[in-house]
Design a protein around this motif. Structure first.
Motif, mmCIF file in Angstrom:
data_model
loop_
_atom_site.group_PDB
_atom_site.id
_atom_site.type_symbol
_atom_site.label_atom_id
_atom_site.label_comp_id
_atom_site.label_asym_id
_atom_site.label_seq_id
_atom_site.Cartn_x
_atom_site.Cartn_y
_atom_site.Cartn_z
ATOM 1 N N ALA A 49 -5.584 -18.952 -24.240
ATOM 2 C CA ALA A 49 -4.873 -20.068 -23.636
ATOM 3 C C ALA A 49 -3.453 -19.680 -23.233
ATOM 4 O O ALA A 49 -2.943 -20.137 -22.232
ATOM 5 N N THR A 50 -2.799 -18.846 -24.018
ATOM 6 C CA THR A 50 -1.408 -18.494 -23.755
ATOM 7 C C THR A 50 -1.283 -16.992 -23.571
ATOM 8 O O THR A 50 -1.531 -16.239 -24.501
ATOM 9 N N PRO A 51 -0.886 -16.553 -22.370
ATOM 10 C CA PRO A 51 -0.740 -15.113 -22.171
ATOM 11 C C PRO A 51 0.480 -14.580 -22.908
ATOM 12 O O PRO A 51 1.480 -15.273 -23.080
ATOM 13 N N ALA A 52 0.367 -13.354 -23.373
ATOM 14 C CA ALA A 52 1.502 -12.708 -24.032
ATOM 15 C C ALA A 52 2.553 -12.377 -22.986
ATOM 16 O O ALA A 52 2.219 -12.109 -21.830
ATOM 17 N N PRO A 53 3.839 -12.420 -23.350
ATOM 18 C CA PRO A 53 4.873 -12.062 -22.377
ATOM 19 C C PRO A 53 4.743 -10.593 -21.990
ATOM 20 O O PRO A 53 4.323 -9.771 -22.804
ATOM 21 N N PRO A 54 5.065 -10.262 -20.746
ATOM 22 C CA PRO A 54 4.946 -8.870 -20.317
ATOM 23 C C PRO A 54 5.943 -7.974 -21.041
ATOM 24 O O PRO A 54 7.043 -8.399 -21.367
ATOM 25 N N ALA A 55 5.533 -6.742 -21.309
ATOM 26 C CA ALA A 55 6.409 -5.801 -22.001
ATOM 27 C C ALA A 55 7.338 -5.085 -21.017
ATOM 28 O O ALA A 55 8.360 -4.565 -21.400
ATOM 29 N N ASN A 56 6.980 -5.072 -19.745
ATOM 30 C CA ASN A 56 7.770 -4.400 -18.730
ATOM 31 C C ASN A 56 8.980 -5.259 -18.367
ATOM 32 O O ASN A 56 8.817 -6.412 -17.974
ATOM 33 N N PRO A 57 10.211 -4.721 -18.468
ATOM 34 C CA PRO A 57 11.393 -5.522 -18.138
ATOM 35 C C PRO A 57 11.391 -6.069 -16.713
ATOM 36 O O PRO A 57 11.869 -7.178 -16.477
ATOM 37 N N ALA A 58 10.829 -5.345 -15.751
ATOM 38 C CA ALA A 58 10.770 -5.852 -14.373
ATOM 39 C C ALA A 58 9.872 -7.088 -14.303
ATOM 40 O O ALA A 58 10.213 -8.071 -13.643
ATOM 41 N N ASP A 59 8.729 -7.037 -14.984
ATOM 42 C CA ASP A 59 7.831 -8.191 -15.008
ATOM 43 C C ASP A 59 8.488 -9.377 -15.709
ATOM 44 O O ASP A 59 8.347 -10.521 -15.278
ATOM 45 N N GLN A 60 9.184 -9.112 -16.795
ATOM 46 C CA GLN A 60 9.885 -10.184 -17.509
ATOM 47 C C GLN A 60 10.944 -10.828 -16.624
ATOM 48 O O GLN A 60 11.055 -12.055 -16.565
ATOM 49 N N LEU A 61 11.726 -10.002 -15.927
ATOM 50 C CA LEU A 61 12.771 -10.541 -15.060
ATOM 51 C C LEU A 61 12.150 -11.370 -13.937
ATOM 52 O O LEU A 61 12.675 -12.438 -13.588
ATOM 53 N N PHE A 62 11.053 -10.919 -13.385
ATOM 54 C CA PHE A 62 10.353 -11.680 -12.350
ATOM 55 C C PHE A 62 10.003 -13.079 -12.855
ATOM 56 O O PHE A 62 10.280 -14.088 -12.197
ATOM 57 N N LEU A 63 9.423 -13.165 -14.038
ATOM 58 C CA LEU A 63 9.053 -14.468 -14.604
ATOM 59 C C LEU A 63 10.287 -15.329 -14.863
ATOM 60 O O LEU A 63 10.290 -16.529 -14.564
ATOM 61 N N LEU A 64 11.335 -14.738 -15.404
ATOM 62 C CA LEU A 64 12.555 -15.492 -15.715
ATOM 63 C C LEU A 64 13.236 -16.025 -14.448
ATOM 64 O O LEU A 64 13.697 -17.173 -14.424
ATOM 65 N N LEU A 65 13.307 -15.215 -13.405
ATOM 66 C CA LEU A 65 13.930 -15.673 -12.155
ATOM 67 C C LEU A 65 13.108 -16.784 -11.513
ATOM 68 O O LEU A 65 13.662 -17.762 -11.001
ATOM 69 N N ASN A 66 11.798 -16.663 -11.561
ATOM 70 C CA ASN A 66 10.956 -17.739 -11.020
ATOM 71 C C ASN A 66 11.087 -19.010 -11.847
ATOM 72 O O ASN A 66 11.077 -20.113 -11.296
ATOM 73 N N GLU A 67 11.217 -18.897 -13.161
ATOM 74 C CA GLU A 67 11.430 -20.083 -14.001
ATOM 75 C C GLU A 67 12.717 -20.792 -13.591
ATOM 76 O O GLU A 67 12.752 -22.021 -13.490
#
Length: 187
Positions: A49-67
């Motif tokens: 149900a809940t995906p784990a947060p990405p370990a890659n900093p680029a992927d994390q930043l992508f999610l944070l900027l979209n949020e």
């Protein structure tokens, strides 16, 4: 060097697509998930149900900027692999040539690189960040720094943007350098 970038963009896209498909199939087989092919990537539907947060900093930043964009009523940006290759080139260039800024020593900034890679752009912008936080917090810190700077926040929230590319490099010193490139053609 400029012709090498265009070749690297084309080669990088091919390798990125192949790597994504291969990894997705492996992950799906291990997790008992289904794999659904799409034109340029593979979508993995995990049975959780809940995906784990990405370990890659680029992927994390992508999610944070979209949020941040979505919290303010803006459209979510699509991660563009070609823009990401250009952004990665920018991050690596800054790290290898020991500078930090929008004006590289050779004079070829992100717009010049986008033009060389034949990426059309009605609207384009670049945000840069660096920090030496541990991997668990580096992307969150970069997003916070960009959000707290009014010009960088305005770039992140620009309603004309549709796509984003993110590059990140970690130096031996532990310093993370981020390059974020935005592109769009919305009126």
């Amino acid at each position: 060097m400029r012709s090498k970038l265009i070749v690297a963009v084309a080669t990088g896209l091919m390798l990125l697509t192949l790597a994504c498909r291969s990894e997705a199939k492996k992950e799906a087989a291990v997790a008992g998930a289904t794999v659904e092919p799409v034109p340029t990537a593979t979508v993995v539907v995990l049975p959780t149900a809940t995906p784990a947060p990405p370990a890659n900093p680029a992927d994390q930043l992508f999610l944070l900027l979209n949020e941040q964009r979505m919290r303010t009523g803006r459209n979510a940006l699509r991660l563009d692999p070609t823009l990401s290759i250009v952004a990665q080139y920018r991050a690596e260039d800054m790290a290898l040539n020991h500078y930090f800024g929008h004006a590289p020593p050779d004079g070829c900034n992100f717009v010049c690189l986008m033009d060389q890679a034949r990426i059309g752009h009605a609207w384009a912008g670049e945000n840069l960040a660096w920090n030496n936080w541990p991997i668990e917090g580096t992307a969150t810190r970069a997003a916070k720094m960009l959000w707290e700077s009014l010009p960088h926040r305005a770039n992140t929230l620009n309603p004309h943007y549709e796509r984003i590319g993110i590059g990140v490099v970690i130096a031996e010193s532990g310093r993370y350098t981020y390059a974020v490139i935005y592109e769009g053609s919305l009126p």
